[in-house]
Structures are given as C-alpha cells and as structure tokens.
Design a protein around this motif. Structure first.
Motif, PDB file in Angstrom:
ATOM      1  N   ARG A 102       0.837  -1.214   0.000  1.00 44.04           N
ATOM      2  CA  ARG A 102       0.000   0.000   0.000  1.00 44.04           C
ATOM      3  C   ARG A 102       0.867   1.258   0.000  1.00 44.04           C
ATOM      4  O   ARG A 102       0.494   2.273  -0.617  1.00 44.04           O
ATOM      5  N   GLU A 103       2.004   1.186   0.663  1.00 42.31           N
ATOM      6  CA  GLU A 103       2.908   2.328   0.656  1.00 42.31           C
ATOM      7  C   GLU A 103       3.427   2.594  -0.756  1.00 42.31           C
ATOM      8  O   GLU A 103       3.653   3.744  -1.145  1.00 42.31           O
ATOM      9  N   THR A 104       3.584   1.554  -1.542  1.00 35.12           N
ATOM     10  CA  THR A 104       3.986   1.702  -2.940  1.00 35.12           C
ATOM     11  C   THR A 104       2.961   2.515  -3.714  1.00 35.12           C
ATOM     12  O   THR A 104       3.305   3.368  -4.541  1.00 35.12           O
ATOM     13  N   LEU A 105       1.684   2.248  -3.443  1.00 39.55           N
ATOM     14  CA  LEU A 105       0.616   2.974  -4.132  1.00 39.55           C
ATOM     15  C   LEU A 105       0.557   4.439  -3.705  1.00 39.55           C
ATOM     16  O   LEU A 105       0.019   5.278  -4.433  1.00 39.55           O
ATOM     17  N   LEU A 106       1.118   4.736  -2.533  1.00 33.41           N
ATOM     18  CA  LEU A 106       1.099   6.101  -2.022  1.00 33.41           C
ATOM     19  C   LEU A 106       2.337   6.901  -2.418  1.00 33.41           C
ATOM     20  O   LEU A 106       2.369   8.112  -2.190  1.00 33.41           O
ATOM     21  N   LEU A 107       3.334   6.210  -2.970  1.00 36.40           N
ATOM     22  CA  LEU A 107       4.570   6.911  -3.333  1.00 36.40           C
ATOM     23  C   LEU A 107       4.267   8.080  -4.256  1.00 36.40           C
ATOM     24  O   LEU A 107       3.576   7.912  -5.272  1.00 36.40           O
ATOM     25  N   PRO A 108       4.786   9.249  -3.941  1.00 36.89           N
ATOM     26  CA  PRO A 108       4.485  10.421  -4.764  1.00 36.89           C
ATOM     27  C   PRO A 108       5.190  10.419  -6.116  1.00 36.89           C
ATOM     28  O   PRO A 108       4.795  11.130  -7.024  1.00 36.89           O
ATOM     29  N   THR A 109       6.229   9.620  -6.251  1.00 35.46           N
ATOM     30  CA  THR A 109       7.009   9.619  -7.484  1.00 35.46           C
ATOM     31  C   THR A 109       7.719   8.294  -7.636  1.00 35.46           C
ATOM     32  O   THR A 109       7.933   7.569  -6.665  1.00 35.46           O
ATOM     33  N   ALA A 110       8.072   7.982  -8.876  1.00 30.68           N
ATOM     34  CA  ALA A 110       8.831   6.760  -9.127  1.00 30.68           C
ATOM     35  C   ALA A 110      10.317   6.958  -8.853  1.00 30.68           C
ATOM     36  O   ALA A 110      11.091   6.007  -8.892  1.00 30.68           O
ATOM     37  N   THR A 111      10.724   8.180  -8.599  1.00 27.44           N
ATOM     38  CA  THR A 111      12.126   8.458  -8.326  1.00 27.44           C
ATOM     39  C   THR A 111      12.511   7.862  -6.978  1.00 27.44           C
ATOM     40  O   THR A 111      11.880   8.119  -5.965  1.00 27.44           O
ATOM     41  N   GLY A 112      13.557   7.037  -6.977  1.00 27.55           N
ATOM     42  CA  GLY A 112      13.979   6.385  -5.753  1.00 27.55           C
ATOM     43  C   GLY A 112      15.308   6.908  -5.252  1.00 27.55           C
ATOM     44  O   GLY A 112      15.889   7.840  -5.807  1.00 27.55           O
ATOM     45  N   LEU A 113      15.760   6.298  -4.180  1.00 28.67           N
ATOM     46  CA  LEU A 113      17.054   6.599  -3.591  1.00 28.67           C
ATOM     47  C   LEU A 113      17.870   5.312  -3.659  1.00 28.67           C
ATOM     48  O   LEU A 113      17.693   4.422  -2.819  1.00 28.67           O
ATOM     49  N   PRO A 114      18.742   5.173  -4.662  1.00 26.76           N
ATOM     50  CA  PRO A 114      19.443   3.901  -4.885  1.00 26.76           C
ATOM     51  C   PRO A 114      20.178   3.373  -3.661  1.00 26.76           C
ATOM     52  O   PRO A 114      20.121   2.171  -3.363  1.00 26.76           O
ATOM     53  N   SER A 115      20.854   4.241  -2.923  1.00 25.53           N
ATOM     54  CA  SER A 115      21.605   3.773  -1.759  1.00 25.53           C
ATOM     55  C   SER A 115      20.679   3.228  -0.684  1.00 25.53           C
ATOM     56  O   SER A 115      20.969   2.224  -0.019  1.00 25.53           O
ATOM     57  N   VAL A 116      19.519   3.870  -0.508  1.00 25.15           N
ATOM     58  CA  VAL A 116      18.548   3.412   0.480  1.00 25.15           C
ATOM     59  C   VAL A 116      17.874   2.132   0.006  1.00 25.15           C
ATOM     60  O   VAL A 116      17.642   1.202   0.789  1.00 25.15           O
ATOM     61  N   ALA A 117      17.573   2.067  -1.286  1.00 24.86           N
ATOM     62  CA  ALA A 117      16.959   0.866  -1.845  1.00 24.86           C
ATOM     63  C   ALA A 117      17.859  -0.346  -1.650  1.00 24.86           C
ATOM     64  O   ALA A 117      17.377  -1.459  -1.371  1.00 24.86           O
ATOM     65  N   GLU A 118      19.164  -0.146  -1.759  1.00 25.17           N
ATOM     66  CA  GLU A 118      20.100  -1.247  -1.544  1.00 25.17           C
ATOM     67  C   GLU A 118      20.045  -1.733  -0.096  1.00 25.17           C
ATOM     68  O   GLU A 118      20.033  -2.941   0.163  1.00 25.17           O
ATOM     69  N   LEU A 119      19.987  -0.806   0.843  1.00 29.62           N
ATOM     70  CA  LEU A 119      19.888  -1.182   2.253  1.00 29.62           C
ATOM     71  C   LEU A 119      18.587  -1.921   2.539  1.00 29.62           C
ATOM     72  O   LEU A 119      18.564  -2.905   3.285  1.00 29.62           O
ATOM     73  N   LEU A 120      17.494  -1.439   1.924  1.00 31.07           N
ATOM     74  CA  LEU A 120      16.217  -2.124   2.100  1.00 31.07           C
ATOM     75  C   LEU A 120      16.269  -3.538   1.530  1.00 31.07           C
ATOM     76  O   LEU A 120      15.709  -4.474   2.102  1.00 31.07           O
ATOM     77  N   GLY A 121      16.940  -3.694   0.386  1.00 28.96           N
ATOM     78  CA  GLY A 121      17.083  -5.017  -0.221  1.00 28.96           C
ATOM     79  C   GLY A 121      17.842  -5.970   0.685  1.00 28.96           C
ATOM     80  O   GLY A 121      17.464  -7.145   0.835  1.00 28.96           O
TER      81      GLY A 121
END
Length: 228
Positions: A102-121
């Motif tokens: 659901r948080e994905t559906l609320l994201l205001p933009t498709a622009t991500g933060l690569p360094s943070v995305a890596e940590l989440l992964g």
C-alpha cells in the motif's frame, strides 16, 4: 499418539509450512514492488492477502477440531498449539507485507534513492532468510536452531537503525525528498516489525519442541545492543 492424531498433525504441519513460504514470497513481492515503484505488483500483493488470511483461519479451524475431538496429550498438544499461535504471527507478517504494498501505491514519485533501496534489499533478504530458517527449525523440531534464528533479529534491528540514520542524512541534504523519505522509513519500520513476528514464531517452535515458554527477542531484552 494415535495414528489419527499423527495424521492430523502432519496435515497441520504441511499447511503451516505452506503458509510460511507464501508469506515469505509476499515479503519479497511487496518490497520488490516498492523498490521498483511497480504498482501492478503491489496490487497483486494486496489481492493475495485474502489467501493468507484464509490459510490462518483454516489452520485455526483444523487445530480446534483436533483439540476438541482427539484431545491430544503432551507433545501432540504442543504441536497443535504451536500451529495455532505461530500462524497468527504469519498472518500478521502478511499484513505487514500488504502495508508495504500500500505504501507503494502512495509513493508520490517513481524516483527512488538507490543507496537506500540497496539497504532495504539487504534487510529484506535477511528477513526472508530468517523466516525460512525459522520454518526449517519448525519442521526439524530443533529449538537450538530456533534460538539462533531469533538472535539474528539483532541484525535486522541494526539494519533499521542504520537505514534510519541514512534517511535522516538524505533529508538534511535535500528537504524536498521528505515525502519519499517518509515512505522509505515506513517500509523499513514494517520490515523491522516483521523480524519481531518471526522471533515470535521461533518462540512457539521452542515451545512445541520443549514445552518451554521463552522470550527470545534480544532487541526487546536489551535495546542498548541495537542502538549504538
């Protein structure tokens, strides 16, 4: 243990394990959807939650039927109660995966933060491994392995603290990213909650194998070990 009770517990074991693997897949799909801003995948995760909920209800009904009709003794009783209790945590893990979707559906933009995305992964992989090892401990009835899995929750807590600090730095560097950083923080917190639920599962594994009710969450026992 009668042959009838043995067969009933085998069915419960198979159902519980299948539910656990389905929940693990939900975690992966939800976090992948978030990282890629894949709203179609996120909707699929949300739609699949009904099957997870039904699995928990089905296991509860079957377990209560075994308790009422067969009145299992000692180890058989513990085996049934482990499924009853731990399946609730699996269902709640599924709910957390849905919240990530659901948080994905609320994201205001498709622009991500690569360094943070890596940590989440990395955090996601650690949690999936933790859950699958917990299921393995359940199948093998190995309380020592369950305790080891619970201990690994410290890594999840440390990952969350590190990611939170990273997000604060990103926000300080660019306040315009406040909305997306908030979403990342929500997802990180949900993953941390999932780790706590996996610990609960391992506690019931220990109970099923030994009859002991224990507190295995090291982060809850001593937060100083995860906040430094």
């Amino acid at each position: 243990m009668t042959a009838r009770t043995t067969q009933a517990i085998r069915h419960l074991t198979a159902g519980f394990t299948g539910m656990g693997m389905a929940v693990s897949e939900q975690i992966y799909q939800a976090t992948t959807a978030f990282a890629r801003h894949d709203q179609d995948r996120a909707r699929q995760v949300i739609e699949a939650d009904g099957a997870i909920n039904e699995s928990e209800l089905r296991l509860a009904r079957r377990s209560l039927r075994v308790l009422a009709l067969q009145q299992p003794q000692a180890s058989a009783f513990r085996a049934v109660m482990t499924v009853v209790k731990a399946s609730v945590d699996l269902e709640q893990i599924g709910d957390n995966a849905v919240a990530i979707a659901r948080e994905t559906l609320l994201l205001p933009t498709a622009t991500g933060l690569p360094s943070v995305a890596e940590l989440l992964g990395q955090m996601t992989l650690a949690i999936q491994t933790m859950l699958e090892q917990g299921l393995d401990a359940y199948l093998r009835q190995e309380p020592d392995l369950a305790r080891q899995v619970a201990e690994s929750d410290l890594t999840i807590d440390r990952d969350f603290v590190r990611l939170r600090h990273h997000l604060i730095r990103e926000l300080g560097a660019d306040p315009k990213l406040a909305a997306i950083i908030t979403s990342y923080l929500v997802v990180a917190r949900l993953l941390e909650h999932i780790g706590d639920h996996v610990v609960n599962v391992t506690e019931w594994v220990v109970y099923g194998a030994t009859g002991q009710l224990v507190e295995l969450n090291p982060g809850k026992l001593d937060r100083r070990r995860v906040t430094g």
